[in-house]
Write a protein that holds these residues in place. Structure first.
Motif, mmCIF file in Angstrom:
data_model
loop_
_atom_site.group_PDB
_atom_site.id
_atom_site.type_symbol
_atom_site.label_atom_id
_atom_site.label_comp_id
_atom_site.label_asym_id
_atom_site.label_seq_id
_atom_site.Cartn_x
_atom_site.Cartn_y
_atom_site.Cartn_z
ATOM 1 N N ASP A 28 -18.709 -1.552 1.313
ATOM 2 C CA ASP A 28 -17.733 -1.339 0.243
ATOM 3 C C ASP A 28 -16.335 -1.098 0.804
ATOM 4 O O ASP A 28 -15.347 -1.640 0.303
ATOM 5 C CB ASP A 28 -18.147 -0.168 -0.649
ATOM 6 N N GLN A 29 -16.250 -0.285 1.860
ATOM 7 C CA GLN A 29 -14.950 -0.009 2.482
ATOM 8 C C GLN A 29 -14.350 -1.266 3.100
ATOM 9 O O GLN A 29 -13.166 -1.551 2.917
ATOM 10 C CB GLN A 29 -15.089 1.086 3.546
ATOM 11 N N LEU A 30 -15.179 -2.031 3.830
ATOM 12 C CA LEU A 30 -14.685 -3.261 4.454
ATOM 13 C C LEU A 30 -14.281 -4.292 3.412
ATOM 14 O O LEU A 30 -13.308 -5.020 3.599
ATOM 15 C CB LEU A 30 -15.758 -3.863 5.358
ATOM 16 N N PHE A 31 -15.044 -4.357 2.326
ATOM 17 C CA PHE A 31 -14.727 -5.311 1.268
ATOM 18 C C PHE A 31 -13.351 -5.019 0.677
ATOM 19 O O PHE A 31 -12.575 -5.940 0.418
ATOM 20 C CB PHE A 31 -15.805 -5.266 0.172
ATOM 21 N N GLU A 32 -13.045 -3.745 0.492
ATOM 22 C CA GLU A 32 -11.742 -3.353 -0.041
ATOM 23 C C GLU A 32 -10.618 -3.766 0.915
ATOM 24 O O GLU A 32 -9.600 -4.326 0.492
ATOM 25 C CB GLU A 32 -11.714 -1.840 -0.268
ATOM 26 N N VAL A 33 -10.812 -3.520 2.200
ATOM 27 C CA VAL A 33 -9.805 -3.897 3.205
ATOM 28 C C VAL A 33 -9.641 -5.421 3.232
ATOM 29 O O VAL A 33 -8.516 -5.934 3.263
ATOM 30 C CB VAL A 33 -10.198 -3.369 4.604
ATOM 31 N N ALA A 34 -10.755 -6.142 3.202
ATOM 32 C CA ALA A 34 -10.708 -7.603 3.233
ATOM 33 C C ALA A 34 -9.980 -8.159 2.005
ATOM 34 O O ALA A 34 -9.203 -9.115 2.116
ATOM 35 C CB ALA A 34 -12.112 -8.190 3.319
ATOM 36 N N SER A 35 -10.189 -7.551 0.847
ATOM 37 C CA SER A 35 -9.519 -7.996 -0.380
ATOM 38 C C SER A 35 -8.009 -7.810 -0.279
ATOM 39 O O SER A 35 -7.232 -8.684 -0.671
ATOM 40 C CB SER A 35 -10.036 -7.237 -1.592
ATOM 41 N N LYS A 36 -7.596 -6.669 0.272
ATOM 42 C CA LYS A 36 -6.164 -6.411 0.432
ATOM 43 C C LYS A 36 -5.546 -7.393 1.420
ATOM 44 O O LYS A 36 -4.446 -7.923 1.185
ATOM 45 C CB LYS A 36 -5.931 -4.970 0.894
ATOM 46 N N LYS A 37 -6.238 -7.645 2.528
ATOM 47 C CA LYS A 37 -5.738 -8.597 3.525
ATOM 48 C C LYS A 37 -5.647 -9.994 2.925
ATOM 49 O O LYS A 37 -4.703 -10.729 3.186
ATOM 50 C CB LYS A 37 -6.647 -8.622 4.762
ATOM 51 N N LYS A 38 -6.638 -10.355 2.122
ATOM 52 C CA LYS A 38 -6.640 -11.678 1.480
ATOM 53 C C LYS A 38 -5.452 -11.801 0.530
ATOM 54 O O LYS A 38 -4.793 -12.846 0.490
ATOM 55 C CB LYS A 38 -7.962 -11.875 0.723
ATOM 56 N N SER A 39 -5.145 -10.731 -0.185
ATOM 57 C CA SER A 39 -3.989 -10.741 -1.093
ATOM 58 C C SER A 39 -2.693 -10.930 -0.313
ATOM 59 O O SER A 39 -1.810 -11.688 -0.731
ATOM 60 C CB SER A 39 -3.918 -9.444 -1.890
ATOM 61 N N ILE A 40 -2.587 -10.245 0.820
ATOM 62 C CA ILE A 40 -1.380 -10.385 1.653
ATOM 63 C C ILE A 40 -1.275 -11.804 2.191
ATOM 64 O O ILE A 40 -0.190 -12.405 2.174
ATOM 65 C CB ILE A 40 -1.389 -9.349 2.801
ATOM 66 N N ALA A 41 -2.397 -12.365 2.650
ATOM 67 C CA ALA A 41 -2.394 -13.741 3.169
ATOM 68 C C ALA A 41 -2.004 -14.735 2.074
ATOM 69 O O ALA A 41 -1.201 -15.653 2.308
ATOM 70 C CB ALA A 41 -3.759 -14.095 3.747
ATOM 71 N N ASP A 42 -2.559 -14.535 0.890
ATOM 72 C CA ASP A 42 -2.227 -15.428 -0.238
ATOM 73 C C ASP A 42 -0.746 -15.326 -0.605
ATOM 74 O O ASP A 42 -0.083 -16.332 -0.863
ATOM 75 C CB ASP A 42 -3.087 -15.103 -1.457
ATOM 76 N N GLU A 43 -0.237 -14.101 -0.622
ATOM 77 C CA GLU A 43 1.173 -13.884 -0.967
ATOM 78 C C GLU A 43 2.088 -14.493 0.097
ATOM 79 O O GLU A 43 3.103 -15.120 -0.224
ATOM 80 C CB GLU A 43 1.448 -12.381 -1.130
ATOM 81 N N ALA A 44 1.711 -14.343 1.362
ATOM 82 C CA ALA A 44 2.498 -14.940 2.444
ATOM 83 C C ALA A 44 2.504 -16.460 2.305
ATOM 84 O O ALA A 44 3.551 -17.110 2.490
ATOM 85 C CB ALA A 44 1.948 -14.525 3.805
ATOM 86 N N GLY A 45 1.371 -17.038 1.956
ATOM 87 C CA GLY A 45 1.289 -18.489 1.751
ATOM 88 C C GLY A 45 2.146 -18.945 0.581
ATOM 89 O O GLY A 45 2.827 -19.974 0.666
ATOM 90 N N ARG A 46 2.132 -18.170 -0.501
ATOM 91 C CA ARG A 46 2.932 -18.518 -1.680
ATOM 92 C C ARG A 46 4.422 -18.474 -1.343
ATOM 93 O O ARG A 46 5.177 -19.395 -1.680
ATOM 94 C CB ARG A 46 2.624 -17.546 -2.824
ATOM 95 N N ILE A 47 4.850 -17.422 -0.670
ATOM 96 C CA ILE A 47 6.268 -17.283 -0.307
ATOM 97 C C ILE A 47 6.663 -18.371 0.678
ATOM 98 O O ILE A 47 7.745 -18.955 0.571
ATOM 99 C CB ILE A 47 6.544 -15.871 0.261
ATOM 100 N N LEU A 48 5.784 -18.665 1.628
ATOM 101 C CA LEU A 48 6.055 -19.723 2.614
ATOM 102 C C LEU A 48 6.234 -21.062 1.918
ATOM 103 O O LEU A 48 7.183 -21.803 2.210
ATOM 104 C CB LEU A 48 4.899 -19.781 3.622
ATOM 105 N N GLN A 49 5.359 -21.375 0.980
ATOM 106 C CA GLN A 49 5.485 -22.635 0.236
ATOM 107 C C GLN A 49 6.802 -22.698 -0.522
ATOM 108 O O GLN A 49 7.477 -23.737 -0.544
ATOM 109 C CB GLN A 49 4.332 -22.794 -0.753
ATOM 110 N N ALA A 50 7.180 -21.597 -1.154
ATOM 111 C CA ALA A 50 8.426 -21.560 -1.920
ATOM 112 C C ALA A 50 9.622 -21.788 -0.999
ATOM 113 O O ALA A 50 10.558 -22.520 -1.351
ATOM 114 C CB ALA A 50 8.559 -20.231 -2.648
ATOM 115 N N LYS A 51 9.611 -21.177 0.184
ATOM 116 C CA LYS A 51 10.733 -21.336 1.120
ATOM 117 C C LYS A 51 10.805 -22.762 1.658
ATOM 118 O O LYS A 51 11.893 -23.317 1.794
ATOM 119 C CB LYS A 51 10.611 -20.345 2.280
#
Length: 159
Positions: free
Chosen positions: A128-151
């Motif tokens: 459960d703890q690792l899943f929470e960390v993985a979800s947050k990291k995935k959100s950051i990766a997705d957000e970085a990808g979205r911003i990168l695409q926009a730039k």
């Protein structure tokens, strides 16, 4: 990307987004690659925990089944995952419990079942703890990808 942020030393998603929007394309690529790598490593860990939990579930079930068999019962004893030898149940009150790295401890049937349950609960908590960390990291990766695409899209018409 810094790890300190607005509240209590933790970076919020909006803080991370604002910080990523100020980064260059090269920095964003590095952040995206790093977080994707971390997500993959966390996914591997989650898979390993799932595998260990299912093995402990099987062991707990086997202990239960073993406790129901009468003494002197003929049975097949697993030596490996695919090799079984004939054996006779001599004493079902005590079992050998694999506690890791080749060590076995003799325990009563009840203690063996308790050991399995405690390990399963520990693994589920870790999952459960690792899943929470993985979800947050995935959100950051997705957000970085979205911003990168926009730039990259912004730069495309300019060239």
């Amino acid at each position: 990307m810094a790890t300190a942020g607005a509240k209590g030393g933790k970076m919020t998603m909006t803080t991370a987004t604002a910080e990523m929007e100020r980064m260059s394309i090269e920095q964003l690529k590095a952040v995206k690659e790093q977080t994707d790598l971390e997500v993959n490593l966390l996914q591997d860990s989650l898979n390993n925990i799932r595998t260990a939990t299912s093995r402990l579930d099987l062991a707990s079930t086997a202990l239960h089944d073993l406790s129901l068999r009468p003494q002197g019962k003929k049975m097949l004893v697993p030596l490996t995952a695919s090799l079984y030898v004939p054996g006779t149940l001599d004493e079902s009150n005590n079992v050998l419990v694999d506690v890791g790295t080749g060590y076995f401890i003799e325990k009563t049937m009840l203690e063996g079942k308790d050991y399995c349950e405690r390990k399963i609960n520990l693994l589920k908590s870790n999952y459960d703890q690792l899943f929470e960390v993985a979800s947050k990291k995935k959100s950051i990766a997705d957000e970085a990808g979205r911003i990168l695409q926009a730039k990259v899209k912004q730069l495309a018409p300019a060239t």
